[in-house]
Write an enzyme that holds these catalytic residues in place. Structure first.
Site, PDB file in Angstrom:
ATOM      1  N   ARG A 178       0.820  -1.234   0.000  1.00  0.00           N
ATOM      2  CA  ARG A 178       0.000   0.000   0.000  1.00  0.00           C
ATOM      3  C   ARG A 178       0.848   1.275   0.000  1.00  0.00           C
ATOM      4  O   ARG A 178       0.433   2.296   0.569  1.00  0.00           O
ATOM      5  CB  ARG A 178      -0.953   0.039   1.199  1.00  0.00           C
ATOM      6  CG  ARG A 178      -1.908  -1.100   1.301  1.00  0.00           C
ATOM      7  CD  ARG A 178      -2.930  -1.164   0.177  1.00  0.00           C
ATOM      8  NE  ARG A 178      -3.709  -2.359   0.362  1.00  0.00           N
ATOM      9  CZ  ARG A 178      -3.386  -3.546  -0.151  1.00  0.00           C
ATOM     10  NH1 ARG A 178      -2.331  -3.678  -0.939  1.00  0.00           N
ATOM     11  NH2 ARG A 178      -4.135  -4.595   0.079  1.00  0.00           N
ATOM     12  N   SER A 226     -10.476  -0.179   4.307  1.00  0.00           N
ATOM     13  CA  SER A 226      -9.607  -0.271   5.492  1.00  0.00           C
ATOM     14  C   SER A 226      -8.973   1.089   5.761  1.00  0.00           C
ATOM     15  O   SER A 226      -8.360   1.667   4.869  1.00  0.00           O
ATOM     16  CB  SER A 226      -8.502  -1.299   5.268  1.00  0.00           C
ATOM     17  OG  SER A 226      -9.077  -2.573   5.163  1.00  0.00           O
ATOM     18  N   GLU A 296      -4.016   4.149   6.210  1.00  0.00           N
ATOM     19  CA  GLU A 296      -3.908   3.822   4.780  1.00  0.00           C
ATOM     20  C   GLU A 296      -4.577   4.939   3.975  1.00  0.00           C
ATOM     21  O   GLU A 296      -4.123   5.300   2.900  1.00  0.00           O
ATOM     22  CB  GLU A 296      -4.590   2.479   4.502  1.00  0.00           C
ATOM     23  CG  GLU A 296      -4.583   2.106   3.035  1.00  0.00           C
ATOM     24  CD  GLU A 296      -5.252   0.753   2.752  1.00  0.00           C
ATOM     25  OE1 GLU A 296      -5.119  -0.179   3.566  1.00  0.00           O
ATOM     26  OE2 GLU A 296      -5.916   0.655   1.703  1.00  0.00           O
TER      27      GLU A 296
HETATM   28  C1  LIG Z   1     -15.669  -0.434   0.436  1.00  0.00           C
HETATM   29  C2  LIG Z   1     -14.208  -0.250   0.098  1.00  0.00           C
HETATM   30  C3  LIG Z   1     -13.383  -1.361  -0.021  1.00  0.00           C
HETATM   31  C4  LIG Z   1     -12.030  -1.198  -0.343  1.00  0.00           C
HETATM   32  N1  LIG Z   1     -11.255  -2.307  -0.471  1.00  0.00           N
HETATM   33  C5  LIG Z   1      -9.956  -2.171  -0.823  1.00  0.00           C
HETATM   34  C6  LIG Z   1      -9.118  -3.330  -0.986  1.00  0.00           C
HETATM   35  O1  LIG Z   1      -9.546  -4.464  -0.878  1.00  0.00           O
HETATM   36  N2  LIG Z   1      -7.819  -3.123  -1.305  1.00  0.00           N
HETATM   37  C7  LIG Z   1      -7.288  -1.883  -1.463  1.00  0.00           C
HETATM   38  O2  LIG Z   1      -6.105  -1.775  -1.771  1.00  0.00           O
HETATM   39  N3  LIG Z   1      -8.057  -0.787  -1.301  1.00  0.00           N
HETATM   40  C8  LIG Z   1      -9.367  -0.898  -0.998  1.00  0.00           C
HETATM   41  N4  LIG Z   1     -10.127   0.219  -0.824  1.00  0.00           N
HETATM   42  C9  LIG Z   1      -9.500   1.558  -0.921  1.00  0.00           C
HETATM   43  C10 LIG Z   1      -9.512   2.201  -2.319  1.00  0.00           C
HETATM   44  O3  LIG Z   1     -10.562   1.690  -3.127  1.00  0.00           O
HETATM   45  C11 LIG Z   1      -8.161   1.997  -3.039  1.00  0.00           C
HETATM   46  O4  LIG Z   1      -7.098   2.570  -2.312  1.00  0.00           O
HETATM   47  C12 LIG Z   1      -8.180   2.601  -4.456  1.00  0.00           C
HETATM   48  O5  LIG Z   1      -7.006   2.223  -5.113  1.00  0.00           O
HETATM   49  C13 LIG Z   1      -8.287   4.117  -4.462  1.00  0.00           C
HETATM   50  O6  LIG Z   1      -8.568   4.518  -5.808  1.00  0.00           O
HETATM   51  P1  LIG Z   1      -9.333   5.879  -6.105  1.00  0.00           P
HETATM   52  O7  LIG Z   1      -9.409   6.030  -7.571  1.00  0.00           O
HETATM   53  O8  LIG Z   1     -10.603   5.941  -5.366  1.00  0.00           O
HETATM   54  O9  LIG Z   1      -8.276   6.905  -5.509  1.00  0.00           O
HETATM   55  P2  LIG Z   1      -8.569   8.252  -4.651  1.00  0.00           P
HETATM   56  O10 LIG Z   1      -9.203   7.873  -3.366  1.00  0.00           O
HETATM   57  O11 LIG Z   1      -9.282   9.219  -5.512  1.00  0.00           O
HETATM   58  O12 LIG Z   1      -7.088   8.727  -4.396  1.00  0.00           O
HETATM   59  C14 LIG Z   1      -6.238   7.957  -3.530  1.00  0.00           C
HETATM   60  C15 LIG Z   1      -4.798   8.497  -3.653  1.00  0.00           C
HETATM   61  O13 LIG Z   1      -4.341   8.260  -4.988  1.00  0.00           O
HETATM   62  C16 LIG Z   1      -3.936   9.487  -5.591  1.00  0.00           C
HETATM   63  N5  LIG Z   1      -4.286   9.390  -7.015  1.00  0.00           N
HETATM   64  C17 LIG Z   1      -5.496   9.131  -7.570  1.00  0.00           C
HETATM   65  N6  LIG Z   1      -5.395   9.099  -8.905  1.00  0.00           N
HETATM   66  C18 LIG Z   1      -4.094   9.357  -9.210  1.00  0.00           C
HETATM   67  C19 LIG Z   1      -3.356   9.439 -10.422  1.00  0.00           C
HETATM   68  N7  LIG Z   1      -3.945   9.278 -11.627  1.00  0.00           N
HETATM   69  N8  LIG Z   1      -2.032   9.707 -10.358  1.00  0.00           N
HETATM   70  C20 LIG Z   1      -1.409   9.875  -9.167  1.00  0.00           C
HETATM   71  N9  LIG Z   1      -2.065   9.800  -7.972  1.00  0.00           N
HETATM   72  C21 LIG Z   1      -3.386   9.538  -7.995  1.00  0.00           C
HETATM   73  C22 LIG Z   1      -4.730  10.563  -4.875  1.00  0.00           C
HETATM   74  O14 LIG Z   1      -4.107  11.819  -4.966  1.00  0.00           O
HETATM   75  C23 LIG Z   1      -4.727  10.007  -3.449  1.00  0.00           C
HETATM   76  O15 LIG Z   1      -3.503  10.299  -2.800  1.00  0.00           O
HETATM   77  C24 LIG Z   1     -11.489   0.103  -0.522  1.00  0.00           C
HETATM   78  C25 LIG Z   1     -12.339   1.211  -0.410  1.00  0.00           C
HETATM   79  C26 LIG Z   1     -13.678   1.052  -0.126  1.00  0.00           C
HETATM   80  C27 LIG Z   1     -14.574   2.258  -0.043  1.00  0.00           C
END
Ligand SMILES: Cc1cc2nc3c(=O)[nH]c(=O)nc-3n(C[C@H](O)[C@H](O)[C@H](O)COP(=O)(O)OP(=O)(O)OC[C@H]3O[C@@H](n4cnc5c(N)ncnc54)[C@H](O)[C@@H]3O)c2cc1C
Length: 304
Positions: A178, A226, A296
């Site tokens: 992560r 998480s 995280e």
């Molecule tokens: C119900 C639920 C279950 C989940 N289960 C998991 C799981 O099993 N495993 C897991 O790893 N995560 C899980 N997550 C967390 C989340 O979905 C992941 O971390 C996911 O990768 C975040 O993607 P996002 O597009 O929503 O990023 P955002 O939340 O929009 O951004 C997260 C970070 O990434 C950066 N970012 C976003 N896009 C870019 C880009 N193009 N370039 C550079 N930086 C960028 C942002 O600036 C920020 O720092 C879960 C979340 C929820 C709500």
């Protein structure tokens, strides 16, 4: 709201200004449904459009790139600077060889998982458990069910703060659980990912994995997944539960009764409630177990 500089439309080149929102509530763009206004909010048409926007934006304006906001706690005072939203914009997903695909950063991981099943490629099922975009998954090295994003990366295309695009290799990054550290002030536009041919993969297997997850996690409620990373050799959820924190509440936010590593917004929590709860959990687990839990979720923006 803090006295920090606010960035206004006069900083935006005229060709982009009609497509930039002022004071966009970030609560509309995060899965916790909290967060104050972003000074400037831009959804590009494609990579070239985005490069032009960044190139024309004064260097002093800070950038925050977001995907689906599923790992993001935006404070109640909002974001000073410009937010770049990739979801719904950088959405190309194509197969480039028998085992290789090209994915733009706004593609939802769930769509990626489904398409790989259709192409007979895997293991990509784990992407179905990540409710974010590929860009967020690259930034977080997101993973589930033994799968991890960066294990599949051949190379990535990034955009820097001057609007220059370049290709980078995994060796340019420090990648761990992560956590991804790479050159500063660069963001992910797309990636080439490699999988194996797995003709046996099917959508029913994905549905079953998601169904199993529903039994143990509060899926469907407002959360960020998480909240804390697992410390070496243990589980954050176990530590939080055994510290007696399940159900602990601040305002309209509480530690989930179903899975202690989830914090739920029941409807009207503010970011300040969620952040206070995160800090309370960290203090209590440190006092009870002597273990420091690391968030995280990414916490950004200004306090109200
Ligand atoms: C119900 C639920 C279950 C989940 N289960 C998991 C799981 O099993 N495993 C897991 O790893 N995560 C899980 N997550 C967390 C989340 O979905 C992941 O971390 C996911 O990768 C975040 O993607 P996002 O597009 O929503 O990023 P955002 O939340 O929009 O951004 C997260 C970070 O990434 C950066 N970012 C976003 N896009 C870019 C880009 N193009 N370039 C550079 N930086 C960028 C942002 O600036 C920020 O720092 C879960 C979340 C929820 C709500």
């Amino acid at each position: 709201m803090s006295g920090q500089t606010r960035y206004r439309m006069d900083l935006i080149a005229p060709e982009f200004s009609a497509r930039v929102q002022n004071d966009e509530p970030m609560s509309k763009h995060t899965s916790w449904h909290v967060g104050g206004p972003a000074d400037l909010f831009f959804t590009p048409r494609d990579g070239m459009d985005l490069a032009g926007f960044v190139r024309h934006l004064a260097q002093r304006v800070p950038l925050l790139w977001i995907g689906l906001g599923s790992n993001l706690l935006v404070r109640d005072g909002g974001v000073r600077g410009a937010v770049i939203a990739t979801h719904g914009a950088l959405s190309a997903l194509e197969r480039v060889s028998a085992t290789r695909i090209h994915v733009q950063s706004g593609v939802p991981c769930a769509r990626l998982a489904k398409q790989c099943v259709k192409w007979g490629l895997g293991p990509a099922e784990f992407f179905a458990g990540i409710p974010g975009t590929l860009g967020g998954a690259l930034a977080m090295n997101a993973g589930a069910w033994e799968g991890e994003t960066w294990r599949h990366v051949i190379d990535v295309e990034v955009l820097d703060r001057s609007g220059v695009r370049r290709t980078r290799q995994p060796a340019d990054y420090e990648i761990s659980y992560r956590r991804v550290r790479g050159p500063a002030d660069e963001w992910f536009l797309s990636a080439n990912l490699e999988f194996e041919r797995k003709p046996g993969t099917n959508e029913a297997a994905i549905r079953e994995l998601l169904e199993r997850r529903k039994q143990t996690q509060p899926i469907g409620e407002w959360s960020c997944g998480s909240v804390f990373t697992n410390p070496p050799g243990d589980h954050a959820g176990r530590l939080i539960e055994s510290a007696g924190l399940k159900g602990y509440r601040i305002g309209d936010a509480s530690v989930s009764e179903k899975h202690a590593n989830f914090i739920i917004n029941h409807g009207s929590a503010r970011a300040a409630d969620l952040e206070a709860l995160i800090e309370h959990v960290q203090r209590t687990v440190a006092a009870t177990h002597g273990v420091e839990l690391n968030a995280e979720v990414r916490i950004v923006g200004e306090a109200a």
